[in-house]
Design an enzyme around this catalytic site. Structure first.
Site, short mmCIF file in Angstrom:
data_model
loop_
_atom_site.label_atom_id
_atom_site.label_comp_id
_atom_site.label_asym_id
_atom_site.label_seq_id
_atom_site.Cartn_x
_atom_site.Cartn_y
_atom_site.Cartn_z
N ASP A 61 -13.91 6.02 0.64
CA ASP A 61 -13.87 4.41 -0.12
C ASP A 61 -14.86 3.83 -0.41
O ASP A 61 -16.05 4.22 0.94
CB ASP A 61 -12.84 3.24 0.69
CG ASP A 61 -13.21 2.02 0.54
OD1 ASP A 61 -14.02 1.83 -0.06
OD2 ASP A 61 -12.51 1.33 1.32
N ARG A 67 -11.18 1.74 -5.81
CA ARG A 67 -10.42 2.91 -6.69
C ARG A 67 -9.36 2.92 -7.22
O ARG A 67 -9.99 4.24 -8.79
CB ARG A 67 -10.11 4.05 -5.45
CG ARG A 67 -11.38 4.27 -4.58
CD ARG A 67 -10.96 4.68 -3.13
NE ARG A 67 -10.45 3.77 -2.52
CZ ARG A 67 -10.13 3.65 -1.09
NH1 ARG A 67 -10.03 4.89 -0.11
NH2 ARG A 67 -9.82 2.83 -0.27
N CYS A 125 -4.90 1.41 -3.54
CA CYS A 125 -5.89 1.58 -3.61
C CYS A 125 -5.78 0.81 -1.98
O CYS A 125 -4.76 -0.22 -2.05
CB CYS A 125 -7.24 1.65 -3.46
SG CYS A 125 -7.61 0.04 -4.35
P1 4NP Z 1 -11.17 -0.28 -2.70
O1 4NP Z 1 -12.02 -0.33 -1.74
O2 4NP Z 1 -9.61 -0.10 -2.36
O3 4NP Z 1 -10.71 1.61 -3.36
O4 4NP Z 1 -10.88 -1.62 -3.57
C1 4NP Z 1 -11.91 -1.95 -1.02
C2 4NP Z 1 -12.77 -3.46 -1.54
C3 4NP Z 1 -12.68 -3.94 -0.22
C4 4NP Z 1 -11.75 -3.54 0.82
C5 4NP Z 1 -11.63 -2.33 1.34
C6 4NP Z 1 -11.74 -1.57 0.26
N1 4NP Z 1 -11.90 -4.59 1.69
O5 4NP Z 1 -11.42 -4.41 2.96
O6 4NP Z 1 -12.15 -5.95 0.94
#
Ligand code: 4NP
Length: 154
Positions: A123, A13, A7
């Protein structure tokens, strides 16, 4: 089978996908390696988001010891199958991998559940706890399909 879940941040995720698939593979007696990574480096070294940890724990899965890392080109050598949680993640995998990108190995994760629909796992990062429960359910159902599909002897 060596499977990598990817992810953006590797804190919401893909840690859920790693923990859920590891559990299902173990229950099915499959000797699979399951890991996860993120395409951005913003949270490298951190444990999963507290709400991902909480929701997983409610389902008997402990993901608290996982540590975020960034996706690297060499993951194409180490893994048989690489699941992108969303289309933007798939694009970033391409950007990071350059000529090492192997389209045979990369699959949009939800296409295992909804074939050919090219849907993203939403997300939950910006939203409330409810989003983490919805994402858990979606990932859980997809991991059931993956376990059944790839554990069939050929
Ligand atoms: P993930 O969610 O991709 O599901 O881990 C996110 C967590 C942090 C960020 C983006 C997506 N971020 O840009 O910090």
């Amino acid at each position: 089978m060596k499977i990598l879940m990817v992810c953006l941040g590797n804190i919401c995720r893909s840690p859920l996908a790693e923990g859920i698939l590891q559990g299902k593979a173990r229950q099915a007696g499959l000797l699979w390696t399951v890991d996860s990574a993120g395409t951005n480096g913003f949270h490298v070294g951190e444990h999963p988001h507290p709400l991902s940890i909480k929701v997983a724990k409610q389902h008997g899965i402990d993901i608290s010891a996982q540590v975020a890392r960034r996706f690297v080109q060499e993951d194409f050598d180490r893994f048989d199958r690489i699941y992108a949680m969303a289309a933007d993640v798939l694009e970033e995998i391409k950007n990071i991998s350059g000529t090492r990108f192997d389209e045979q190995k990369v699959v949009l994760f939800l296409n295992e559940l909804y074939s050919g629909k090219d849907m993203d796992v939403p997300d939950p990062w910006y939203g409330p706890e409810q989003g983490y429960h919805a994402v858990f359910d979606l990932i859980d159902r997809t991991c059931t399909v993956i376990t059944e599909k790839y554990s069939i002897p050929v």
